[in-house]
Every structure is written in C-alpha cells, then in structure tokens.
Design a protein around this motif. Structure first.
Motif, short mmCIF file in Angstrom:
data_model
loop_
_atom_site.label_atom_id
_atom_site.label_comp_id
_atom_site.label_asym_id
_atom_site.label_seq_id
_atom_site.Cartn_x
_atom_site.Cartn_y
_atom_site.Cartn_z
N VAL A 26 0.86 -1.18 0.00
CA VAL A 26 0.00 0.00 0.00
C VAL A 26 0.90 1.23 0.00
O VAL A 26 1.76 1.35 0.88
N SER A 42 -2.45 7.83 0.84
CA SER A 42 -2.25 6.59 0.09
C SER A 42 -2.77 6.82 -1.32
O SER A 42 -3.97 6.84 -1.58
N GLU A 43 -1.82 7.02 -2.21
CA GLU A 43 -2.12 7.43 -3.59
C GLU A 43 -2.62 6.25 -4.41
O GLU A 43 -2.03 5.17 -4.39
N ASN A 44 -3.71 6.46 -5.15
CA ASN A 44 -4.29 5.41 -5.99
C ASN A 44 -5.10 6.08 -7.09
O ASN A 44 -6.17 6.64 -6.83
N HIS A 45 -4.61 6.02 -8.31
CA HIS A 45 -5.23 6.76 -9.41
C HIS A 45 -6.08 5.88 -10.31
O HIS A 45 -6.36 6.25 -11.46
N THR A 46 -6.53 4.74 -9.80
CA THR A 46 -7.34 3.84 -10.64
C THR A 46 -8.73 4.40 -10.92
O THR A 46 -9.37 4.00 -11.88
N VAL A 217 -7.16 8.82 0.80
CA VAL A 217 -6.88 7.65 -0.02
C VAL A 217 -7.49 7.88 -1.40
O VAL A 217 -8.66 8.27 -1.51
N GLY A 218 -6.71 7.64 -2.46
CA GLY A 218 -7.28 7.71 -3.80
C GLY A 218 -6.53 8.65 -4.72
O GLY A 218 -5.30 8.78 -4.65
N ASP A 219 -7.28 9.30 -5.57
CA ASP A 219 -6.75 10.05 -6.70
C ASP A 219 -6.23 11.43 -6.27
O ASP A 219 -6.83 12.46 -6.56
N GLU A 388 -9.29 -2.96 -0.51
CA GLU A 388 -9.66 -2.58 -1.88
C GLU A 388 -10.51 -1.32 -1.89
O GLU A 388 -10.36 -0.46 -2.74
N GLY A 390 -11.87 2.32 -0.59
CA GLY A 390 -11.18 3.48 -0.04
C GLY A 390 -11.34 3.61 1.46
O GLY A 390 -10.39 3.93 2.17
N ARG A 393 -9.30 1.00 3.63
CA ARG A 393 -7.88 1.37 3.67
C ARG A 393 -7.66 2.60 4.54
O ARG A 393 -6.74 2.62 5.37
#
Length: 450
Positions: A26, A42-46, A217-219, A388, A390, A393
C-alpha cells in the motif's frame, strides 16, 4: 512547514504473501504538521475518487462518567453546524458534489469521512477543518440530537430482541474497570442530562489537531494533500491534552456466568467472550489466525461441532472487537466474543460443553500445518479485500497512525501473521481460551420459548 524531525516519504514496504512469489504493498506517505496533526496519504489513481477521513482519539471508552453515551451523542452534534457551514449544510454540500459521508463512534476513536470525486478533495478537507476549528451548537440543536440518540437507543437496544447483548452487554459483565464496563450506547437519563457546557468542554478537550489524523486515499498526490492540510488545518491551534486514564483491566481469575430473560426474544442465545492479549503482540497474532479456524464459515470448527455434528445450534458467529470493528481499530482491553443461537430445549451450559471440547482439542493437539496455512490464506484474503475499498484502507491507516504512530505497518501485518507457528497458536489457546478467562450471558425468552 512540516514538523522538524518527521522523516521524508518512504517507499512502500513490499510484503511477501505466504506460498506465493507475489508481493503486495500500500503506498503510504506520513507527515505531521507543527500543530501535531497527523496526515496520511495513500495514492491510488485507478478511479477519480478520494476518501477523506478524520479520526479523533476519543471514543466511548473514556467518555465522561455520568454521561454514558456522550461520545456517540457528540458524533451526532458534529453534523449540526460549524463557523462557515450551517446545520444540514455539510451533508447537502457533500451530496451536491457527488459524494457520500458518515461518521461512527468506537471504543477508542470517533471518525468522520467523505467519499468524493477527486476534484472535490479540497472541499472535503475544508469542511472537516471547519468543524475541527469551530463547532456551533445551540440549545435547540443539542436537545434535538439528545432526542434522536435516545430514540436510536430505544430502537436498536431497548426494543430489540437480545438487546445487543453480545457487543453491548457482555463487556459490561466481563470487565471491572468502569472505562471498559459502562453502557457506552448510553443510559437514557445520562443522554438527556448532557448540557451545552458538557459539549463545549468535550470539544475543547478532545477535538484538537494533535489528537487527530487526516487520511486521504485515492486520486491525489502527497504534495497536494500536504499543501491542503497545511492550508486548512495548519492554523488550528494544538491543545494541552489531558493525561489518559488507566483503562487497564485486571486479570480475570474465575469464570463468570450470567442468565438474563428477554421479553422480545423467541429463542435462546448465548454470548461468551475471552479477554484478549494486548493488540499487536505475538499471542494476538496467533489468536487472529485461530479465529478463522474456529468461526468463519461452514468449515470452521465451532460451526461443525455446534451445527453439523451435535445439531444444538442454528447459528454461530464471533470475532475480535465483535460488532464494532476489526482486529486493529481499537487500543485497549478487548474481548474475543462469540454468539450462538441454540435449541430451546437446551441451556447455555450445553453449548459451552461443546465449545470447551473443541477448544480443548486445540489446546491438547494443536492445529495442523495445513489448517494454519489455510487460516493465513483466509485472513490474507479478507484483509486485502478490506483494503480494496477506499474507506477500509483509510480506516486502517488512520488507526495505525493514531494508535501506533506508524501507518506503514499496514504493509507488515501480513508478514507478522505469516511468522506465526502452530506451536504459538496452541500456546495462545492454552493461555487465553480457558473458562477462568471467560464470561458468558445466557439470554433466554421470558416465560419460556415462544
């Protein structure tokens, strides 16, 4: 400016999964502002969405005496308006910008979160900062929410079969320290006794940046989140936090059994719990892996013994922090709780005899390597599935930052579990899953089964 001495962003730890060559990590960046606010990204660009969560280190465990249910009442009040956001506007603004929101009160924290399109990140952080800085409560709003919470208690507890006895009643019976043993949903008289002065004191004491963590968390990028955190939260002054009370629980030396009648229940049910070892210890991880072997699905030992083989129960469930969270989002004494709905012609003691037989087998013979391997697979699957989304996490990252000052630990939990041996599982079962460490409540229909 960031607080001096806070390390720069670290690359995510890579955690090997048992039995595979795959790794899982993560992304975690951890910062602290000069006012003590923890910030986790927590970077997540999906997908073009972000979860923004603010968690405060105050839950119902250490709420004021003679004000049971106050921490939960206060959670409601945080939606009643702040300096720049009127009553109901927080919800309206989030919804109109395509988001959802909620809050919850737990043993050791209260959290608030928004799930938003990523272009509304700053809006979400501004909303949370405004109510951290400036809660606005009127006598009318307070009375309204006291009535709302009182009705919630009536609907969810007082007028429900079993009255939440497995997660609300059992801690009160099992524990002796008031902080762990009071009615945290709230006695109606205590809820109605809350005053504006109580509200302001609680806010001034606990709703401070140095008693909180903000997780995104996320984009979004770490630089963007830190910049927004400094802009909107950086000017909120830290406060002198009171010494934390002693919430320790003395060891239980003899089994406790209670019987309760229930006007609304149609069939009997048994709740029982064992005091757990301290969170994040070796025994804690060993019991975390025994848990899915005892009570997870139809293959679990208690399901097989109680429902399939002996046919004395219709349902069995359980877990750490049962009904309120998971293995990691608390920071104090905790029970490993079970609930069994059983046959009307039997008693709770009949259930416990079968339970003891199952646990004694583990204590005497241990678990096999294959069983332990499967438990690790099951735990890993559930753990990763929770990460999985947002919120799953963000919630774990918030707890690890708030309680352990180490959100990077999200990437080492599976490794710590993978190190657990069959011998450690057997030893932990012998030490903790014994009748002398157990409290049970046999909840039976008043006047017999209906």
């Amino acid at each position: 400016m960031l607080a001096a001495g806070v390390p720069a962003a670290q690359p995510p730890t890579r955690t090997s999964l048992p039995g595979t060559s795959a790794t899982f990590s993560v992304p975690v960046v951890y910062r602290k502002l000069p006012n003590g606010l923890r910030v986790v990204i927590s970077e997540n660009h999906t997908a073009p969405v972000v979860t923004v969560e603010v968690m405060y280190r105050i839950g119902f465990r250490i709420e004021p005496r003679n004000r049971t249910g106050f921490a939960h009442l206060f959670e409601h009040l945080m939606f009643q308006g702040s300096e720049h956001v009127n009553k109901f506007e927080h919800v309206r603004i989030v919804n109109e910008n395509g988001g959802t929101l909620n809050g919850s009160t737990r043993f050791d924290h209260t959290n608030y979160f928004e799930l938003m399109p990523s272009n509304a990140l700053e809006l979400a952080m501004w909303l949370e900062a405004d109510r951290m800085r400036s809660l606005k409560i009127t006598p009318e709003n307070l009375q309204n929410q006291k009535d709302v919470v009182s009705e919630e208690v009536r609907v969810n507890v007082l007028n429900q079969p079993y009255g939440a006895f497995e997660w609300l009643g059992l801690p009160q019976r099992a524990n002796t320290n008031w902080f762990n043993a009071h009615n945290f949903y709230g006695d109606l008289a205590d809820i109605q006794a809350a005053t504006i002065e109580d509200v302001q004191k609680f806010f001034d004491t606990y709703y401070a940046p140095n008693n909180a963590v903000v997780v995104v968390v996320g984009d979004a990028t770490p630089d963007e989140v830190v910049r927004l955190a400094e802009k909107h939260f950086g000017g909120i002054a830290s406060r002198q936090l009171p010494p934390r009370p002693d919430i320790g629980e003395p060891p239980q030396s003899a089994e406790k059994k209670f019987s309760e009648s229930d006007k609304l229940a149609r069939t009997p049910a048994l709740a029982f719990g064992y005091h757990l070892p301290d969170r994040m210890t070796r025994d804690f991880f060993a019991l975390s892996l025994l848990d899915p072997l005892l009570v997870s699905d139809e293959s679990a030992k208690l399901y097989q013994a109680l429902i399939k083989e002996n046919q004395i129960a219709s349902e069995v469930s359980g877990g750490f922090n049962y009904g309120l969270g998971n293995n990691f989002d608390y920071n104090g004494p905790m029970l490993y709780t079970f609930r069994v709905d059983y046959r009307p012609d039997l008693k709770g003691d009949d259930v416990l005899k079968v339970v003891d037989k199952v646990i004694t087998a583990v204590q005497e013979h241990g678990v096999s390597e294959d069983e332990l391997r499967q438990a690790k697979v099951n735990f890993r699957s559930s753990f990763l599935e929770n990460l999985e989304g947002g919120f799953g996490r963000s919630d774990l990252l918030a707890a690890l930052a708030l309680y352990d000052d180490d959100p990077h630990r999200i990437n080492t939990i599976l490794t710590e579990l993978d190190r657990v041996t069959t011998a450690e599982v057997q030893t932990a079962a012998k030490k903790y899953l014994v009748p002398a460490n157990r409290t049970s409540i046999d909840r039976r229909p008043e006047g017999g089964t209906k």
